[in-house]
Design an enzyme around this catalytic site. Sequence first.
Site, PDB file in Angstrom:
ATOM      1  N   MET A   1       0.845  -1.188   0.000  1.00 36.49           N
ATOM      2  CA  MET A   1       0.000   0.000   0.000  1.00 36.49           C
ATOM      3  C   MET A   1       0.879   1.236   0.000  1.00 36.49           C
ATOM      4  O   MET A   1       1.651   1.448   0.930  1.00 36.49           O
ATOM      5  CB  MET A   1      -0.902   0.008   1.229  1.00 36.49           C
TER       6      MET A   1
ATOM      7  N   GLY B   1       1.667   4.250   4.422  1.00 37.91           N
ATOM      8  CA  GLY B   1       2.547   3.363   3.666  1.00 37.91           C
ATOM      9  C   GLY B   1       2.851   2.058   4.363  1.00 37.91           C
ATOM     10  O   GLY B   1       3.432   2.052   5.435  1.00 37.91           O
ATOM     11  N   SER B   2       2.481   0.934   3.794  1.00 35.17           N
ATOM     12  CA  SER B   2       2.580  -0.310   4.529  1.00 35.17           C
ATOM     13  C   SER B   2       2.342  -1.504   3.609  1.00 35.17           C
ATOM     14  O   SER B   2       2.321  -1.381   2.394  1.00 35.17           O
ATOM     15  CB  SER B   2       1.571  -0.301   5.673  1.00 35.17           C
ATOM     16  N   ARG B   3       2.093  -2.660   4.228  1.00 31.27           N
ATOM     17  CA  ARG B   3       1.970  -3.895   3.462  1.00 31.27           C
ATOM     18  C   ARG B   3       1.122  -4.894   4.247  1.00 31.27           C
ATOM     19  O   ARG B   3       1.094  -4.883   5.480  1.00 31.27           O
ATOM     20  CB  ARG B   3       3.377  -4.443   3.225  1.00 31.27           C
TER      21      ARG B   3
END
Length: 226
Positions: free
Chosen positions: A99, A187-189
Amino acid sequence: MKIHKEGRRILFFTLLALLAVNLLLFRFNSRNETFNFIFVGASAVAFLLLLQFFRSPYRNLLTHEDLLIAPADGKVVVIEDVHEPEYFDDMRKQISIFMSPINVHITRNPISGVVRYFKYHPGNYLVAWHPKSSTKNERTTVVVQSEAGPMVLFRQIAGAMARRIVWYVSEGDEVSQGEEFGFIKFGSRVDIYVPLDTILKVQLGDKVKGGETVIAQLKTETPSLF
């Protein structure tokens, strides 16, 4: 479009701070109107960027007991068979969704069922696409016993910008496909681990929508016709 509850407090105090700074500039820096108006424009852009990050758009949720739905918006960056050491301690198929800061950062249950395991891990803040981010970064691990039978593990993983993970589930909870299970700020996953015989419906590089895109189909005795 709604603003997500995780952003309302941040947006309110950010707006107050920007208004205060701009008013002070016009009060005490009145001779430099050009700079003041540039700062007003920059403040507006910054606030709008923050506002879009916390948006909560309507989703036409797709539900089916043996279909795995994308838990987040973003891009599929990993599809591989890996050893999952935390819960299963065996080989699983991993699907990872990255993301970016411009994606919706709501995380949703990819499948309906019962939460059999939950754990929060404090950690580092490597960039979300780093191979070791799944085991080194701040993260949560959730394992759901799906209504179709197979267990599905999924992780929220903080990135270099994300400094706070929020979750709304705990062990023993019954969860519904597509409903929110958490939020990751900036911001990530999300990693998903499924049995090796799971049929994938996405490829590397595909862009997916949380709650709407089918990413896989679990192998069951009575599969759907999807």
